[in-house]
Motif scaffolding. Structure first.
Motif, PDB file in Angstrom:
ATOM      1  N   GLY A  33       0.773  -1.237   0.000  1.00 48.96           N
ATOM      2  CA  GLY A  33       0.000   0.000   0.000  1.00 48.96           C
ATOM      3  C   GLY A  33       0.798   1.278   0.000  1.00 48.96           C
ATOM      4  N   SER A  34       2.050   1.221   0.454  1.00 46.70           N
ATOM      5  CA  SER A  34       2.841   2.448   0.499  1.00 46.70           C
ATOM      6  C   SER A  34       3.341   2.870  -0.872  1.00 46.70           C
ATOM      7  CB  SER A  34       4.036   2.259   1.441  1.00 46.70           C
ATOM      8  OG  SER A  34       4.864   1.197   0.993  1.00 46.70           O
ATOM      9  N   LEU A  35       3.312   1.950  -1.854  1.00 48.71           N
ATOM     10  CA  LEU A  35       3.915   2.247  -3.150  1.00 48.71           C
ATOM     11  C   LEU A  35       3.054   1.888  -4.359  1.00 48.71           C
ATOM     12  CD1 LEU A  35       7.530   1.015  -2.308  1.00 48.71           C
ATOM     13  CD2 LEU A  35       6.818   3.386  -2.627  1.00 48.71           C
ATOM     14  N   VAL A  36       2.159   0.932  -4.232  1.00 53.43           N
ATOM     15  CA  VAL A  36       1.329   0.516  -5.366  1.00 53.43           C
ATOM     16  C   VAL A  36       0.208   1.528  -5.576  1.00 53.43           C
ATOM     17  CG1 VAL A  36      -0.342  -1.200  -6.149  1.00 53.43           C
ATOM     18  CG2 VAL A  36       1.840  -1.932  -5.184  1.00 53.43           C
ATOM     19  N   ASN A  37      -0.015   1.886  -6.837  1.00 53.81           N
ATOM     20  CA  ASN A  37      -1.088   2.821  -7.174  1.00 53.81           C
ATOM     21  C   ASN A  37      -2.437   2.200  -6.827  1.00 53.81           C
ATOM     22  OD1 ASN A  37      -2.931   4.567  -8.390  1.00 53.81           O
ATOM     23  ND2 ASN A  37      -1.618   4.942 -10.156  1.00 53.81           N
TER      24      ASN A  37
END
Length: 251
Positions: A33-37
């Motif tokens: 969740g911190s990086l995936v769109n």
């Protein structure tokens, strides 16, 4: 079946066709969740269980995978970029192996490739650099002694530095200790291919100042090397004086 899917560098339409199909078919999705769109989750089926691994431990991620397997559900573990690069994928696969659970890996477009497209750059230029080093500064996770930044910098190859945007003062110093001249070309790419992407061209000596001036302290890749410059030799592949298997040289 557990499927590890590379989500791509950021833009939702840069996931692979195969990865998107698995995502659309999934009963359970565990995404970084911190990086995936998050826009990638819009196409999941109704009733799909969504888990944000930013709030989970390795064991919690695996527990969800094991439960999904027991319930005969399709589980997608959605990683940013390509999971083989700083994806912590090996430890997940090893635990699935121990549990006797099958899995597959679908590659993705890494952020360093997405950033190269944004920079409109070629990493491997004749007479400039034929090697690309992907690395990171040591933080809470150490690096092998022989892979310290200053040791890698001695090669004078193209360097792509991950996970180091908050340590640019030290990075700049150590690149120079390794042999890069202060004026060596560099670039900072923040959130490559995302709508709020930023590209800053700078030098090795000015990395920290350039990032500070643009409010960048994380989620950025650092590029170092003269592939960013204007000097290079023309490729022999399309040189009219060069013969190869498919073409005779012009006379």
């Amino acid at each position: 079946m557990i499927t590890f899917v590379g989500a791509g560098p950021g833009a939702a339409d840069l996931i692979t066709v195969r990865g998107l199909k698995r995502l659309e078919q999934a009963d359970i999705v565990i995404y970084a969740g911190s990086l995936v769109n998050p826009a990638l989750l819009d196409g999941t089926r109704e009733g799909c269980e969504i888990y944000n691994s930013a709030h989970m431990t390795l064991e919690e991620v695996i527990d969800v995978c094991i439960r999904g397997e027991k319930e005969q559900k399709q589980v997608v573990r959605l990683h940013t970029g390509d999971p083989c690069i700083y994806g912590a994928i090996r430890e997940q696969m090893d635990l699935l192996d121990e549990a006797g659970i099958e899995y597959e890996v679908i590659p993705g477009v890494s952020s360093f490739i997405g950033a190269a497209a944004s920079l409109k750059a070629e990493f491997t230029l004749p007479d400039v650099s034929q090697t690309v080093i992907l690395t990171r500064m040591e933080g809470r996770t150490p690096v092998p002694e022989k892979e310290r930044i200053e040791e890698l910098a001695r090669h004078q190859a193209t360097m792509v530095i991950f996970l180091s945007a908050g340590m640019l003062g030290e990075l700049s110093q150590r690149l120079q200790e390794g042999g890069y001249a202060p004026e060596t070309s560099a670039a900072i790419v923040y959130k490559a291919t995302w709508p709020d992407e930023k590209i800053i061209y700078t030098t090795v000596a000015q990395l920290e100042e350039a990032a500070a001036a643009n409010g960048i302290h994380k989620t950025a890749l650092i590029f170092v090397g003269e592939f960013l410059g204007d000097r290079y030799e023309r490729s022999k592949l399309y040189d009219p004086t060069f013969s190869h298997e498919y073409r005779e040289a012009s006379k």
